[in-house]
Scaffold this active site. Sequence first.
Site, short mmCIF file in Angstrom:
data_model
loop_
_atom_site.label_atom_id
_atom_site.label_comp_id
_atom_site.label_asym_id
_atom_site.label_seq_id
_atom_site.Cartn_x
_atom_site.Cartn_y
_atom_site.Cartn_z
N ASP A 37 -38.18 -5.31 0.82
CA ASP A 37 -38.33 -3.84 1.45
C ASP A 37 -38.50 -3.33 0.28
O ASP A 37 -37.68 -3.40 -1.03
CB ASP A 37 -37.37 -3.81 1.55
CG ASP A 37 -35.66 -2.99 1.31
OD1 ASP A 37 -35.57 -4.14 0.80
OD2 ASP A 37 -35.09 -1.96 2.15
N ASP A 83 -39.36 -4.05 -8.12
CA ASP A 83 -38.15 -4.24 -6.93
C ASP A 83 -38.51 -4.20 -6.19
O ASP A 83 -38.77 -3.29 -4.96
CB ASP A 83 -37.61 -2.76 -7.13
CG ASP A 83 -36.57 -2.45 -6.71
OD1 ASP A 83 -35.57 -3.24 -6.26
OD2 ASP A 83 -35.68 -1.21 -6.76
N GLU A 116 -32.28 -3.69 1.70
CA GLU A 116 -32.02 -3.10 0.49
C GLU A 116 -32.07 -1.52 0.31
O GLU A 116 -31.16 -1.07 -0.31
CB GLU A 116 -32.25 -4.34 -0.63
CG GLU A 116 -31.12 -3.78 -2.43
CD GLU A 116 -32.23 -2.10 -2.17
OE1 GLU A 116 -30.58 -2.06 -3.37
OE2 GLU A 116 -33.17 -2.62 -3.10
#
Length: 195
Positions: free
Chosen positions: A77, A108, A143
Amino acid sequence: MTIRQDYLNLLEKLVAIPSVSAQAASLPETAQMIAHAFDQLGAKVTYDDTFFAPFVLAEFPSSRPDAKTLVIYNHYDVQPAEPLDLWTTAPWTLSARDGKLYGRGVDDDKGNLTARLAAVAEYLAENDHTLPVNIVFIVEGAEETASQFLPQYLAKHTQNRPADLILWESGGKNAAGVVEIYGGNKGIVLSLIHI
């Protein structure tokens, strides 16, 4: 096509999916693509969509009976791309500039995940599909929203699975371009090694 190019293609596809957990957007599609990539690489894959952000567990067992176990954590995510006017290129399109890749989630954490997949693929290809250690990937989809339901997924799928080493989602280089490895994480930094 090379393994590197295969995984750059996978990264391009993953970046194109706006898997924003805060908006519960496109999470199953992303998790399914990741589960499929693990399956194609020969892992034993567990896909669990009990909660809004599916969980993927991928196991690459070693043939060695005394093999240690390496657990690798990643997430698929991302944060929202807004404000869009701050982007030089389209956030949901993988682009290269000055030797670097750009797109929402490249750092990320989709890029880290695909880099690790490529490393496992390269190792398997060069070593007759055998591993010196067991490798277990834990990949979650929430997350960016406080890892909602991760404890429930872990309790369900990782009981009695000791880990000898856990690699967290990312890594990097310092301002001098030196790779750094941290021992400990999330507020408990034990040591810093420059390599």
